[in-house]
Scaffold this motif. Structure first.
Motif, PDB file in Angstrom:
ATOM      1  N   LEU A 140      45.244  52.579  23.165  1.00 36.02           N
ATOM      2  CA  LEU A 140      43.834  52.643  23.538  1.00 36.02           C
ATOM      3  C   LEU A 140      43.154  53.897  23.008  1.00 36.02           C
ATOM      4  CD1 LEU A 140      44.012  51.305  27.201  1.00 36.02           C
ATOM      5  CD2 LEU A 140      43.299  50.096  25.134  1.00 36.02           C
ATOM      6  N   MET A 141      43.884  54.986  22.860  1.00 35.21           N
ATOM      7  CA  MET A 141      43.279  56.208  22.356  1.00 35.21           C
ATOM      8  C   MET A 141      42.870  56.101  20.901  1.00 35.21           C
ATOM      9  SD  MET A 141      42.880  58.069  24.908  1.00 35.21           S
ATOM     10  CE  MET A 141      42.295  59.553  24.063  1.00 35.21           C
ATOM     11  N   LYS A 142      43.293  55.043  20.224  1.00 32.83           N
ATOM     12  CA  LYS A 142      42.877  54.832  18.833  1.00 32.83           C
ATOM     13  C   LYS A 142      41.482  54.216  18.749  1.00 32.83           C
ATOM     14  CE  LYS A 142      47.648  54.086  17.300  1.00 32.83           C
ATOM     15  NZ  LYS A 142      48.598  53.135  16.683  1.00 32.83           N
ATOM     16  N   PHE A 143      40.954  53.751  19.901  1.00 31.63           N
ATOM     17  CA  PHE A 143      39.648  53.109  19.921  1.00 31.63           C
ATOM     18  C   PHE A 143      38.635  54.020  20.610  1.00 31.63           C
ATOM     19  CE2 PHE A 143      42.873  49.744  20.014  1.00 31.63           C
ATOM     20  CZ  PHE A 143      42.509  49.000  18.909  1.00 31.63           C
ATOM     21  N   ASP A 144      37.387  53.773  20.334  1.00 29.15           N
ATOM     22  CA  ASP A 144      36.299  54.564  20.886  1.00 29.15           C
ATOM     23  C   ASP A 144      35.871  53.964  22.221  1.00 29.15           C
ATOM     24  OD1 ASP A 144      34.166  56.179  21.414  1.00 29.15           O
ATOM     25  OD2 ASP A 144      32.939  55.530  19.701  1.00 29.15           O
ATOM     26  N   SER A 145      36.062  54.709  23.300  1.00 28.84           N
ATOM     27  CA  SER A 145      35.707  54.202  24.618  1.00 28.84           C
ATOM     28  C   SER A 145      34.210  54.194  24.855  1.00 28.84           C
ATOM     29  CB  SER A 145      36.393  55.039  25.707  1.00 28.84           C
ATOM     30  OG  SER A 145      35.937  56.388  25.663  1.00 28.84           O
ATOM     31  N   GLU A 146      33.442  54.815  23.964  1.00 31.41           N
ATOM     32  CA  GLU A 146      31.987  54.792  24.091  1.00 31.41           C
ATOM     33  C   GLU A 146      31.377  53.543  23.476  1.00 31.41           C
ATOM     34  OE1 GLU A 146      30.360  56.932  25.968  1.00 31.41           O
ATOM     35  OE2 GLU A 146      32.344  57.731  26.422  1.00 31.41           O
ATOM     36  N   GLN A 147      32.213  52.724  22.846  1.00 29.38           N
ATOM     37  CA  GLN A 147      31.763  51.429  22.354  1.00 29.38           C
ATOM     38  C   GLN A 147      32.032  50.371  23.426  1.00 29.38           C
ATOM     39  OE1 GLN A 147      30.230  50.898  19.390  1.00 29.38           O
ATOM     40  NE2 GLN A 147      30.346  53.080  18.912  1.00 29.38           N
ATOM     41  N   VAL A 148      31.140  49.430  23.557  1.00 28.88           N
ATOM     42  CA  VAL A 148      31.324  48.364  24.550  1.00 28.88           C
ATOM     43  C   VAL A 148      32.404  47.410  24.038  1.00 28.88           C
ATOM     44  CG1 VAL A 148      30.215  46.501  25.822  1.00 28.88           C
ATOM     45  CG2 VAL A 148      28.924  48.570  25.263  1.00 28.88           C
TER      46      VAL A 148
ATOM     47  N   HIS B  90      31.798  29.769  20.624  1.00 23.38           N
ATOM     48  CA  HIS B  90      32.137  31.098  20.105  1.00 23.38           C
ATOM     49  C   HIS B  90      32.709  32.012  21.186  1.00 23.38           C
ATOM     50  CE1 HIS B  90      28.290  31.956  22.037  1.00 23.38           C
ATOM     51  NE2 HIS B  90      28.630  33.223  22.026  1.00 23.38           N
ATOM     52  N   GLU B  91      32.750  31.556  22.434  1.00 20.09           N
ATOM     53  CA  GLU B  91      33.120  32.443  23.532  1.00 20.09           C
ATOM     54  C   GLU B  91      34.638  32.550  23.669  1.00 20.09           C
ATOM     55  OE1 GLU B  91      29.466  32.414  26.660  1.00 20.09           O
ATOM     56  OE2 GLU B  91      30.870  30.742  26.800  1.00 20.09           O
ATOM     57  N   ILE B  92      35.113  33.778  23.777  1.00 22.44           N
ATOM     58  CA  ILE B  92      36.539  34.087  23.922  1.00 22.44           C
ATOM     59  C   ILE B  92      36.682  35.061  25.092  1.00 22.44           C
ATOM     60  CG2 ILE B  92      38.588  35.037  22.811  1.00 22.44           C
ATOM     61  CD1 ILE B  92      37.306  34.398  20.121  1.00 22.44           C
ATOM     62  N   TYR B  93      37.519  34.730  26.035  1.00 24.04           N
ATOM     63  CA  TYR B  93      37.735  35.607  27.183  1.00 24.04           C
ATOM     64  C   TYR B  93      39.126  36.231  27.110  1.00 24.04           C
ATOM     65  CZ  TYR B  93      40.500  31.728  29.075  1.00 24.04           C
ATOM     66  OH  TYR B  93      41.441  30.750  29.256  1.00 24.04           O
ATOM     67  N   CYS B  94      39.321  37.339  27.802  1.00 20.85           N
ATOM     68  CA  CYS B  94      40.631  37.988  27.868  1.00 20.85           C
ATOM     69  C   CYS B  94      41.411  37.391  29.036  1.00 20.85           C
ATOM     70  CB  CYS B  94      40.481  39.500  28.063  1.00 20.85           C
ATOM     71  SG  CYS B  94      39.815  40.366  26.632  1.00 20.85           S
ATOM     72  N   MET B  95      42.617  36.935  28.765  1.00 21.68           N
ATOM     73  CA  MET B  95      43.440  36.303  29.794  1.00 21.68           C
ATOM     74  C   MET B  95      43.872  37.345  30.821  1.00 21.68           C
ATOM     75  SD  MET B  95      45.665  33.814  27.312  1.00 21.68           S
ATOM     76  CE  MET B  95      46.294  32.840  28.661  1.00 21.68           C
ATOM     77  N   GLY B  96      43.738  36.985  32.096  1.00 23.33           N
ATOM     78  CA  GLY B  96      43.979  37.948  33.161  1.00 23.33           C
ATOM     79  C   GLY B  96      45.432  38.343  33.334  1.00 23.33           C
ATOM     80  N   GLY B  97      46.378  37.463  33.012  1.00 23.23           N
ATOM     81  CA  GLY B  97      47.788  37.779  33.238  1.00 23.23           C
ATOM     82  C   GLY B  97      48.286  38.968  32.447  1.00 23.23           C
ATOM     83  N   PRO B  98      48.152  38.957  31.098  1.00 23.72           N
ATOM     84  CA  PRO B  98      48.681  40.059  30.290  1.00 23.72           C
ATOM     85  C   PRO B  98      47.827  41.327  30.329  1.00 23.72           C
ATOM     86  CG  PRO B  98      48.518  38.009  29.030  1.00 23.72           C
ATOM     87  CD  PRO B  98      47.735  37.813  30.275  1.00 23.72           C
ATOM     88  N   ALA B  99      46.681  41.356  30.989  1.00 28.49           N
ATOM     89  CA  ALA B  99      45.823  42.531  31.178  1.00 28.49           C
ATOM     90  C   ALA B  99      44.454  42.313  30.562  1.00 28.49           C
ATOM     91  CB  ALA B  99      46.426  43.810  30.612  1.00 28.49           C
ATOM     92  N   MET B 100      43.417  42.674  31.331  1.00 33.62           N
ATOM     93  CA  MET B 100      42.041  42.707  30.848  1.00 33.62           C
ATOM     94  C   MET B 100      41.640  44.177  30.768  1.00 33.62           C
ATOM     95  SD  MET B 100      40.470  39.674  33.267  1.00 33.62           S
ATOM     96  CE  MET B 100      38.936  39.546  32.341  1.00 33.62           C
ATOM     97  N   ILE B 101      41.281  44.628  29.570  1.00 31.20           N
ATOM     98  CA  ILE B 101      41.024  46.042  29.321  1.00 31.20           C
ATOM     99  C   ILE B 101      39.548  46.223  28.978  1.00 31.20           C
ATOM    100  CG2 ILE B 101      41.709  48.072  27.998  1.00 31.20           C
ATOM    101  CD1 ILE B 101      44.334  46.662  27.377  1.00 31.20           C
ATOM    102  N   PHE B 102      38.909  47.219  29.617  1.00 33.04           N
ATOM    103  CA  PHE B 102      37.495  47.478  29.403  1.00 33.04           C
ATOM    104  C   PHE B 102      37.305  48.948  29.045  1.00 33.04           C
ATOM    105  CE2 PHE B 102      38.077  44.271  32.676  1.00 33.04           C
ATOM    106  CZ  PHE B 102      37.358  43.202  32.163  1.00 33.04           C
ATOM    107  N   SER B 103      36.457  49.207  28.064  1.00 33.29           N
ATOM    108  CA  SER B 103      36.106  50.583  27.733  1.00 33.29           C
ATOM    109  C   SER B 103      35.168  51.135  28.793  1.00 33.29           C
ATOM    110  CB  SER B 103      35.444  50.638  26.361  1.00 33.29           C
ATOM    111  OG  SER B 103      34.201  49.949  26.376  1.00 33.29           O
ATOM    112  N   ASN B 104      35.012  52.444  28.794  1.00 32.83           N
ATOM    113  CA  ASN B 104      34.101  53.082  29.736  1.00 32.83           C
ATOM    114  C   ASN B 104      32.684  52.557  29.549  1.00 32.83           C
ATOM    115  OD1 ASN B 104      32.093  55.406  30.436  1.00 32.83           O
ATOM    116  ND2 ASN B 104      33.970  55.922  31.539  1.00 32.83           N
ATOM    117  N   ALA B 105      32.276  52.404  28.280  1.00 32.99           N
ATOM    118  CA  ALA B 105      30.938  51.892  27.997  1.00 32.99           C
ATOM    119  C   ALA B 105      30.770  50.461  28.489  1.00 32.99           C
ATOM    120  CB  ALA B 105      30.653  51.979  26.499  1.00 32.99           C
TER     121      ALA B 105
END
Length: 794
Positions: free
Chosen positions: A218-226, A248-263
């Protein structure tokens, strides 16, 4: 005229008053202290860079006028020599005190660094003592912060009081699907932790995560980006009407983890309540009662922010999810490359499985650290040997110019020692067949795994380094215990398996020669290595070729057909090239069948002295044929390979059969590769070429005495298979994929000879290389079944 004089008098008085007020203001400014004119001790006129990054909350950043110069500091041009002296020697101009006084002792809250990751685990009262506690005791302590969210009515027992548990106000605990709880978790994290973390995870209590690896990713990505990161999901085809997702809609599956940036958390927080209300309003209008919380969170992100889950092949591998297993069984995953590269694993519903997976990844980290230590040791040794001693500190100089080995550097981790074969413990002491740790066969380039998604995969880097290190240790050991300077001339493959409780075990076969005297015969040796987290144990099995130098092949023959001819074609070639003495015992029923079979054998074998035809009475029965063939062998130490006419044997198989079978000690159950190709020659060991027949225990290498001791097939029928009998008899069982043993699939046929109405489609399927396996077999099976030709399975 009088009016004009009156106006002039008023204007003059106003000017006098304004001038006086200006003098008072200047006088007041001149009385200010020095530090009021300097921001953090740095003159903002000359060094305005820090000020450019400071923004006051609630108001936009605007350029400010430069304050007047400090007292005692002459006003100079920025590019003059005097300005340079002020910068280099601030104490001359009285700036040291200003700099010290202007430095804050405590950072303001908004300037404090954020932590990397907050993990919010959604659980309930029934799983606090089991899943939640095990999760916290294993990987939960590796992340910056983890909290467990339960409903308001949850009763927390004293056993889990030490867990960081948060009760969500107004949310019921044991309601499924937990739609309100899922949205409440995001609201709580956004309201209470938004200023403290860069990334947020909403996970389930049956998820395993590699904490350090996850934070590094996760530290390789910018948390200020949505951003929304996880395993992408679009819903099953049969469920699309219920989910009502856009194309076109794709959701993150809840079992393996849903990750959200601060933004993303900041952006979605205002909409969570309205998204949830829209769902319940939809339920009132349509009568719908079932919703998936991960789908609805993904819908909210898509509709309100136009943000989709990360959709890439890497995300599918990193966030591991086994659809086929409701409760994941770790024993079926150890050899999978995608499992070894995974960062989160789901579903892990049992505590023992969670601990086993945690032990596996910790061992993997240990192996990677061991590899790194090996590389550092070699680099230190190389550099050290090239330096003159007077350039090194005394301690390093005294130890530098001796030969440094890897085991010297890593002696605090592993202590190699030699032990006898009978004292080397196996990593599995099974009480039944299900306790057996699975073996994989490997060479320099490929690993063949019977319990994986793919029949084979490339040797991954960690195993490749481990193999090189083992070969060096083994070669050094042989040189230390031999009068000759033997060198490894050929690595002949080996087997490996992993147990989280014991470590990694290897069986390695090698060929040694003496470079000083090439005329001397080579030596073939077999090594067994156990690499747990505690001491490394290595042993040499002296009888590499087993007790007997011959292999006796017992093969029941039911009829003369293409299977028998294909077997004899492969057998005649491999037996002629083999260094072992191969004897063939075909077992037939009836004299007329014996003549037909003998005619086929004569067509492939020039020397019939190694063929011993066994003629039995009655009708064909496979088990009776094996028993009848075993009776022809008189010596108990004779090695027997039991097989069928559908097998295609390569020369190397006889080496494997002999090296893995030892009287009263070991029995070998080779796992054959079932080929979709009619000729039994797979172009590659890939899923479209076939599969490993790991469920069959009828192919085996065993000595005659051990076969009799375990009771043969008649005794095996009572317990299920010969493998179970071998385990009960305390024989070491080696069951592993064997690339040199191939079985032709029962439905593997060709397009030749079909009616015209079938032939055209058959050839179209066959023209596609990847479809010419299972799809062609399935089609031909249907065709032959429709035409009344039965498919025989063995």
């Amino acid at each position: 005229m009088r009016l004009n004089l009156s106006r002039l008098r008023s204007l003059f008085i106003a000017l006098i008053f304004g001038y006086s007020l200006g003098l008072l203001t200047i006088s007041w400014h001149s009385g200010l202290s020095c530090e009021k004119c300097v921001c953090n001790g740095i003159d903002s006129q000359r060094f305005s860079l820090p000020l450019a990054h400071v923004k006051n909350k609630g108001s936009p950043s605007k350029p400010k006028k430069s304050p007047p110069p400090e007292r005692g500091v002459p006003e100079v041009e920025p590019d003059s020599e005097e300005a340079v002296k002020q910068y280099l020697f601030p104490e001359i101009y009285g700036k040291r005190e200003a700099a010290v006084l202007g430095t804050p002792n405590v950072l303001k809250e908004e300037y404090r660094p954020k932590q990397s990751l907050l993990v919010g685990i959604m659980t309930q009262q029934n799983y606090l003592v089991t899943r939640a506690k095990t999760l916290y005791d294993t990987w939960g302590k590796e992340v910056d912060k983890i909290v467990f969210f339960v409903g308001e009515d949850c009763n927390v027992s004293a056993e889990v009081m030490h867990l960081p548990i948060i009760k969500l106000p107004g949310i019921p605990d044991q309601v499924y699907p937990p739609l309100k709880k899922a949205f409440a978790v995001l609201e709580y994290m956004a309201d209470h932790f938004i200023d403290q973390f860069h990334w947020f995870i909403r996970g389930d209590d049956d998820m395993y995560a590699r904490g350090k690896a996850l934070q590094s990713l996760l530290m390789k990505f910018d948390s200020e980006q949505v951003s929304s990161i996880g395993r992408p999901g679009v819903g099953a085809d049969w469920d699309m009407n219920r989910l009502q997702l856009l194309s076109h809609e794709i959701y993150c599956m809840g079992g393996p983890a849903m990750i959200f940036s601060n933004a993303a958390m900041r952006a979605i927080r205002p909409y969570l309540g309205s998204c949830l209300k829209a769902i319940f309003r939809h339920d009132e209008l349509t009568g719908t009662l079932w919703h998936d919380d991960d789908v609805e969170i993904g819908r909210c992100l898509s509709r309100m922010l136009d943000v989709q889950c990360s959709n890439s092949l890497e995300a599918m591998h990193v966030f591991f999810y086994d659809y086929e297993q409701e409760a994941l069984n770790p024993n079926s995953l150890w050899g999978l490359p995608q499992f070894q590269d995974a960062i989160t694993v789901h579903p892990v519903k049992h505590e023992d499985s969670m601990r086993s997976i945690h032990h596996f990844y910790k061992t993997l980290e240990f192996e990677q650290g061991y590899e790194r230590l090996t590389q550092l040791s070699e680099e230190v040794n190389r550099v050290c040997q090239s330096l003159p001693m007077h350039l090194l500190p005394p301690f390093y100089a005294a130890n530098c110019h001796r030969q440094i080995h890897t085991e010297d550097v890593t002696s605090f981790l592993t202590t190699p020692y030699i032990t006898a074969m009978e004292h080397l413990p196996s990593i599995a002491n099974p009480t039944n067949q299900f306790d057996l740790a699975p073996w994989s066969y490997f060479d320099y380039k490929t690993v063949y795994t019977a319990n994986g998604f793919s029949p084979s995969h490339a040797v991954f880097q960690t195993l490749n380094s481990e193999i090189r290190h083992l070969l060096k240790l083994i070669e050094r050991h042989v040189q230390q215990h031999s009068d000759r300077r033997l060198k490894v001339s050929e690595f002949m493959g080996g087997y490996t398996r992993f147990s989280p409780q014991h470590g990694r075990e290897y069986i390695v076969k090698m060929k040694f020669t003496d470079p000083a005297d090439p005329k001397l015969p080579p030596q073939f040796k077999r090594f067994k290595v156990l690499r747990p987290l505690s001491p490394e144990m290595m042993t040499i099995e002296e009888n590499y070729w087993g007790v007997s130098d011959s292999v006796n092949v017992v093969i029941p023959v039911a009829r003369v057909d293409d299977n028998l001819k294909g077997f004899m074609e492969a057998y005649s070639e491999s037996a002629a090239q083999s260094v072992e003495r191969i004897n063939l015992y075909p077992v037939v029923f009836g004299s007329s069948m014996a003549k037909e079979v003998q005619a086929v054998l004569d067509g492939y074998l020039t020397d019939s002295s190694s063929v011993h035809m066994v003629v039995a009475e009655g009708s064909y029965k496979w088990m009776e044929a094996v028993e009848r063939g075993m009776k022809e062998l008189k010596d108990g130490s004779q090695l027997v390979f039991i097989t069928s006419t559908k097998t295609r044997i390569s020369r190397k198989f006889f080496h494997s059969c002999r090296s893995n079978t030892v009287l009263s000690k070991k029995v070998f159950f080779p796992i054959p590769f079932v080929s979709f190709k009619a000729n039994g020659k797979p172009t590659s060991f890939a899923s479209w070429d076939g599969f490993w027949k790991h469920y069959s225990f009828n192919y085996l290498c065993i000595t005659k005495a051990d076969y009799v001791a375990i009771g043969g097939y008649h005794a095996a029928t009572a317990v299920g298979s010969l493998l179970v009998r071998a385990v009960d008899y305390k024989l070491e069982v080696i069951q592993a994929p064997e690339p040199s043993l191939v079985v032709v699939h029962s439905g593997a046929r060709t397009c030749k000879g079909l009616e015209r109405k079938y032939e055209e489609k058959c050839e179209a399927i066959e023209s596609n290389y990847k479809q010419a396996g299972p799809e062609l077999t399935s089609y031909l099976s249907d065709v032959y079944a429709a035409e009344g030709s039965p498919l025989l399975y063995w």
